[in-house]
Design an enzyme around this catalytic site. Structure first.
Site, PDB file in Angstrom:
ATOM      1  NE  ARG A 159      24.418  11.909   4.010  1.00 22.20           N
ATOM      2  CZ  ARG A 159      24.431  11.159   5.102  1.00 22.20           C
ATOM      3  NH1 ARG A 159      23.316  10.885   5.736  1.00 22.20           N
ATOM      4  NH2 ARG A 159      25.553  10.641   5.543  1.00 22.20           N
ATOM      5  NE  ARG A 219      24.300   7.737  14.128  1.00 19.16           N
ATOM      6  CZ  ARG A 219      24.115   8.088  12.848  1.00 19.16           C
ATOM      7  NH1 ARG A 219      23.506   9.230  12.569  1.00 19.16           N
ATOM      8  NH2 ARG A 219      24.508   7.321  11.879  1.00 19.16           N
ATOM      9  CB  CYS A 272      18.614   6.031   3.479  1.00 20.84           C
ATOM     10  SG  CYS A 272      18.645   7.624   4.318  1.00 20.84           S
ATOM     11  CG  ASN A 304      21.037   5.374  11.132  1.00 18.59           C
ATOM     12  OD1 ASN A 304      20.276   4.444  11.316  1.00 18.59           O
ATOM     13  ND2 ASN A 304      21.922   5.392  10.154  1.00 18.59           N
ATOM     14  CG  ASP A 305      21.538  11.749  12.491  1.00 24.21           C
ATOM     15  OD1 ASP A 305      22.151  11.896  13.552  1.00 24.21           O
ATOM     16  OD2 ASP A 305      22.093  11.701  11.382  1.00 24.21           O
ATOM     17  CD  GLU A 325      19.611  13.089   8.759  1.00 18.45           C
ATOM     18  OE1 GLU A 325      20.062  11.990   9.069  1.00 18.45           O
ATOM     19  OE2 GLU A 325      20.235  13.897   8.052  1.00 18.45           O
ATOM     20  CG  HIS A 372      28.782   7.899  11.005  1.00 16.59           C
ATOM     21  ND1 HIS A 372      28.212   8.687  11.963  1.00 16.59           N
ATOM     22  CD2 HIS A 372      27.963   7.944   9.928  1.00 16.59           C
ATOM     23  CE1 HIS A 372      27.102   9.219  11.476  1.00 16.59           C
ATOM     24  NE2 HIS A 372      26.927   8.786  10.249  1.00 16.59           N
ATOM     25  NE  ARG A 403      25.706   7.064   6.056  1.00 14.63           N
ATOM     26  CZ  ARG A 403      25.029   5.912   6.183  1.00 14.63           C
ATOM     27  NH1 ARG A 403      25.302   4.886   5.413  1.00 14.63           N
ATOM     28  NH2 ARG A 403      24.077   5.819   7.098  1.00 14.63           N
TER      29      ARG A 403
HETATM   30  C1  PEP Z   1      20.508   8.467   9.211  1.00 16.97           C
HETATM   31  O1  PEP Z   1      20.727   9.340  10.045  1.00 16.97           O
HETATM   32  O2  PEP Z   1      19.627   7.586   9.339  1.00 16.97           O
HETATM   33  C2  PEP Z   1      21.329   8.396   7.988  1.00 16.97           C
HETATM   34  C3  PEP Z   1      21.048   7.556   7.026  1.00 16.97           C
HETATM   35  O3  PEP Z   1      22.421   9.202   7.919  1.00 16.97           O
HETATM   36  P1  PEP Z   1      23.787   8.911   8.705  1.00 16.97           P
HETATM   37  O4  PEP Z   1      23.692   7.535   9.307  1.00 16.97           O
HETATM   38  O5  PEP Z   1      24.903   9.014   7.727  1.00 16.97           O
HETATM   39  O6  PEP Z   1      23.804   9.998   9.718  1.00 16.97           O
HETATM   40 MG    MG Z   2      21.946  11.032   9.501  1.00 17.47          MG
END
Ligand code: PEP
Ligand code: MG
Length: 594
Positions: free
Chosen positions: A344, A476, A513, A465-466, A442, A200, A307
């Site tokens: 979100r 990650r 996203c 991402n998740d 995710e 993040h 977010r």
């Molecule tokens: C993701 O997990 O791809 C996502 C967009 O949410 P975040 O990166 O905030 O966990």
């Molecule tokens: Mg996520």
């Protein structure tokens, strides 16, 4: 350049470039907000002031804990506050306080060091206790120490914004909330010792568009405040004590990039249409309302992901009120107009931001986070939903539920949303009555259950991402395994395809996203797999627009179906790379920096 006057040889360090761009500035070493503490030897005449500083911090910690206790009691009931009550007792314990004060006096130490040293000693003693319950209390001591140190260094954090111009922040780690607070006019870039592309902190760096390199091992030991540092945020290179030739090279490179930024602006009005006339929608991911500037600069077609958890990190009290949230969401709705914005609901917990009063968990990425936390602190969730529904009366806002693993979670959340809606109707408060509710896909379970989830959802948002983290079992934010965090892994591509097909079959829209939507090599595959609605960090929009305008959808489809059944990520990568080469070197460079 104001470097130290010591002639050291140039040193190049490699990390993970997470926000492209060249920055040349002076290192500003920041202590690790998670608790690494430096030892300062204080002169005798400063000791009483230092003791006063400690007492003040301990007092402030008590006030914080009392507030947290009340919050947890209200949200979860009295039984859940016992851990915090134990923390309060520890903070009120004069023996511990006196030990720390003595340590400061005897050792001429700064308060942070004294807290760390005394509590470390206590921890060692607790560690040897046989009784498991008492041994576990060690983590409470750690928590209390961490809280006091955070308050003590919080005072220094103000000086983060008082730093000299042209600074490059160097830190072991930066919390996303600290990153979000950096003043981009003073901070030219940052380097951290840990982190990965989708951590993040990295996401925030991209959103505020500050060149950044993470995962540079031992960086805080190798650089001193004031030294000249160059960051190449695309290649992931950090250069200490650059030679005059290196300085000239990067100064010219920075100039070239500024020129490119001007071209990007010129192209901002061009439609994102493939050569065979298929339109893609390029939306923006937003973390901070202030980022709306770059939303406009890059001409995004709406906000695909807001977010909202960052509002919580910015709120003085740790939790924004309904009114504060309402104002923020309403402002967002006004800025994006007909293009709309997807809010979100808070993805607190996990590896990024926490709700006050909640302990750091052993395995936070799969702990009490996101929708799970929302459903367990219902009053906090209801406040957010009230604010969103009210703001949605002033524009096109949608709700997105994060980290869903189970259809029940969606049903429960929808029930709460419906209930809040009724409450607002009863109170005759202006609000949106039929808001659209989306589900983030995710985690692998959500991929497998996509059709069932689609029956409950108005739309899907694919959080790659998740998804990559949990599908490939790779943290990650961990630089040691960052090479394994691979969006080109055939398993990832197959999961994306399953979601696209389920959404198509169930006739609901789907967007992406996650960070995959920001990289041209990955976007060509997303297009080929049937995804046209992409939400990304705003500064990535120009490169993605160029990619979309350079391909035929039919070619992207052929490419995707070819690589989908390959055996290894490397095969996929080489194949896509060769294809991008044919499309132009610029796209290749954006897809494979360095
Ligand atoms: C993701 O997990 O791809 C996502 C967009 O949410 P975040 O990166 O905030 O966990
Ligand atoms: Mg996520």
């Amino acid at each position: 350049m104001r470097g130290l006057i010591r002639k050291l040889p140039e040193e190049r360090l490699e990390g993970i470039g997470v926000c492209p761009g060249v920055a040349i500035g002076n290192a500003f070493l920041v202590d690790d907000p998670r608790g690494r503490v430096v030892r300062v030897f204080l002169p005798k005449e400063q000791l009483e002031t230092e003791i006063f500083r400690f007492r003040e911090a301990a007092r402030a910690a008590q006030v914080q804990v009392k507030k947290d206790i009340e919050r947890v009691r209200a949200a979860l009931g009295s039984d859940h506050a016992y851990i915090l009550e134990a923390h309060l007792l520890m903070l009120q314990d004069r023996t511990l306080g006196r030990q720390i004060e003595n340590f400061i006096r005897v050792n001429h130490a700064n308060a942070e060091w004294a807290v760390r040293d005394v509590t470390q000693h206590l921890l060692e003693v607790y560690g040897q206790i046989e009784d498991e319950y008492l041994r576990e209390r060690g983590s409470d001591i750690e928590d209390v120490a961490h809280r006091i140190i955070k308050i003590l260094s919080g005072k220094e954090q103000r000086s983060l914004n008082e730093m000299a111009d042209n600074s490059i922040i160097v830190a072991g780690d930066l919390l996303p909330s600290v990153t979000a607070d950096l003043n981009p006019r003073k901070v030219l870039g940052f380097v951290t010792g840990i982190g990965g592309w989708t951590s993040h902190t990295a996401i925030i760096a991209r959103s505020v568009n500050i060149p950044a390199v993470v995962g540079v091992r031992d960086i805080t030991e190798r650089v001193r405040s004031g030294e000249t540092v160059i960051i190449d945020g695309a290649a992931g290179t950090v250069i200490l004590n650059p030679s005059p030739e290196t300085l000239i090279f990067y100064t010219e490179e920075r100039q070239r990039q500024r020129q490119q930024a001007l071209y990007d602006i010129e192209e901002r009005e061009l439609p994102a249409i493939t050569l065979d006339n298929h339109e893609a929608r390029l939306r923006a991911n937003i973390e901070l309302i202030e980022e709306i500037d770059s939303y406009q600069r890059f001409n995004a077609a709406g906000v695909g992901l807001y977010r909202s958890e960052f509002l919580y990190s910015q709120a003085e009290t740790g939790q924004p009120t309904e009114e504060e949230q309402y104002e923020a969401y309403k402002f967002l709705a006004g800025m994006v107009g007909d293009e709309g914005a997807v809010i979100r609901t808070f993805d607190l917990g996990g590896d990024k931001l926490h709700l006050d009063g909640f302990k750091t968990e052993r395995n936070p990425a799969i702990g009490l986070r996101a929708i799970r936390l929302s459903l367990s602190v219902e009053p906090v969730f209801r406040t957010q939903v009230r604010a969103i529904l009210r703001a949605a009366a002033h524009g096109d806002l949608k709700i997105l539920l994060p980290f869903v693993t189970n259809v029940d979670e969606v049903r429960q959340a929808k029930k709460i949303i419906a209930d809040v809606e009724r409450e607002l109707s009863d109170e005759h408060i202006l609000h949106e009555q039929r808001i659209e509710i989306g589900v983030m896909i995710e985690v692998p379970a959500a991929v497998m259950m996509a059709e069932a989830l689609a029956r409950e959802a108005d739309f899907f948002s694919l959080g790659t991402n998740d998804l990559i983290q949990s599908l490939l079992a790779v943290d990650r934010g961990n630089e040691n395994v960052s090479a394994l965090f691979d969006p080109m892994h055939p398993a990832v591509l197959r999961a994306v395809k399953m979601v696209a097909e389920a959404a198509d079959k169930m006739q609901i829209p789907v967007n992406v996203c996650g960070e995959m939507a920001s990289n041209p090599a990955q976007v060509i595959l997303l297009l080929g797999l049937g995804l046209r609605d992409l939400s990304m960090t705003p500064s990535a929009i120009p490169a993605i627009r160029r990619l979309v305008r350079s391909v035929k959808l039919t070619d992207a489809q052929a490419l995707a179906s070819h690589v989908l059944w390959m055996d290894t990520p490397a095969e996929v990568r080489h194949y896509v790379q060769a294809h991008l080469m044919d499309l132009g070197s610029e796209l290749l460079a954006a897809a494979y920096p360095g």
